[in-house]
Design an enzyme around this catalytic site. Sequence first.
Site, short mmCIF file in Angstrom:
data_model
loop_
_atom_site.label_atom_id
_atom_site.label_comp_id
_atom_site.label_asym_id
_atom_site.label_seq_id
_atom_site.Cartn_x
_atom_site.Cartn_y
_atom_site.Cartn_z
N ASP A 13 0.86 -1.09 0.01
CA ASP A 13 0.05 -0.02 -0.04
C ASP A 13 0.94 1.33 0.12
OD1 ASP A 13 -2.41 -1.76 0.28
OD2 ASP A 13 -1.88 -1.99 2.17
N LYS A 16 2.65 2.35 -5.05
CA LYS A 16 3.48 2.02 -6.10
C LYS A 16 2.71 2.04 -7.52
CE LYS A 16 3.41 -2.33 -4.55
NZ LYS A 16 2.86 -1.99 -3.24
N GLY A 40 -4.26 -3.94 -4.58
CA GLY A 40 -5.20 -2.75 -5.10
C GLY A 40 -4.14 -1.50 -5.39
N HIS A 41 -4.16 -1.16 -6.69
CA HIS A 41 -3.26 0.22 -7.23
C HIS A 41 -4.39 1.16 -7.39
CE1 HIS A 41 0.54 -2.32 -8.12
NE2 HIS A 41 0.05 -2.27 -6.73
N GLN A 225 2.00 -5.76 -3.42
CA GLN A 225 2.25 -5.78 -2.01
C GLN A 225 3.73 -5.17 -1.78
OE1 GLN A 225 1.43 -9.16 -3.47
NE2 GLN A 225 -0.82 -8.37 -3.26
#
Length: 431
Positions: A13, A16, A40-41, A225
């Site tokens: 988180d 990235k 989740g991006h 991650q």
Amino acid sequence: MANVVVVGAQWGDEGKGKIVDLLTQYADVVVRFQGGNNAGHTLVVGGEKTVLHLIPAGILHPGKSCVIGNGVVADPEVFVMEIDRLKAKGALKDDGQLVLSLDAHVIMPWHKAIDVAREQAAGAGKIGTTGRGIGPTYEDKVARRGLRVRDLLDEARLARKVKERLPAAADELRRLGATPDLDEKAIVQRHAELGRRMARYATDVSLWLHRALKQGKQLLFEGAQGTMLDVDHGTYPFVTSSNTVAGNAVVGCGLGPRVVDYVLGISKAYSTRVGGGPYPSELKDETGERLRKIGGEFGATTGRPRRTGWLDALALRYAVRVNGLDGIALTKLDVLTGFEKVRIAVGYRVDGKVLEEMPSDPDLLDRAEAVYEELPGWTETVGHLKSFDDLPPRARAYVRRVQELAGVKVIGCSVGADRGETILVENPFRK
């Protein structure tokens, strides 16, 4: 020509996706090499938010190729859903922009059911997984009983493999106290249908990337991650199910290590963690809640509130070491605006001794109490700033101290959520 790996330098988180989205303008191909839709991006472009879980963050750039490598575990439902959502937004107009490895393992319905049932059965000892079936899919991969994308493209082979695997999966669910809801015929029918949707994107990714390199294309490898969640090098057992470190970038797409020219680690200006496990710099007080509220620290995949804390220099130095980081991009610097004092963990006190490096023993880490260095905060807003020299003096001093403690250069700072709110001091593609 340069090929760049972007990895998380904390517990995930870190932002990235935003940095990958920013750097995609300098790359030709963006490659996702591990994890699944437990990542989740979140991207904000022109004020519009897009959340991606499986497809690489570079997909919002027309003309750029995005590759999902063999090291990823792909949920066919999520893959198709993300494609449909992107097309509805006017993105992914050219299907040739997206490439999927035939050898990527596939998350099946029983993987998700087992994942959830295990967490429920574990009670207080649960790991804190997303329940997306990632771990059980990697287990089947290692046990040599998994299904791959190529299996969904051949309905007869798909039917045979589902028939072989389903009884054991149903038995495990019963042992966990869950009622199996797995209709063999329906699963085959649905996944054959999904396979037909996926077929236009599926290919031999190793060969595809090899040819791209021969053509002089620049690659940007996108990690998911973070380092501290790596299955080998993270805070085991409170980790994810894959190798998140930079060394896996080439393994997860079928290339050799010599193609990597630069490794960039992404770190928040503070820290967060989702799920269980040791977290020495965690703040369980009003300051931690303030960081969570200002930073919007809720999971992009699960919506769960993230644990928050001050930046941990020991964890950051560890990430530098195990990834071979050439530089760091510091995200969410703007969140620290308004704090009278900001802190950095510079040691761990364990059993009366102060450690200056992260211990490899998870039991020691679990007992560790952070030792802090305090720096003066700043009140000036930073979101509109375009260069490092424009930052408030105290913000610059904070970044420089992070750089000193990490032992590598901070090459960029994110000062807001939007794509344009990033100060890039050094471009890794032009090093």
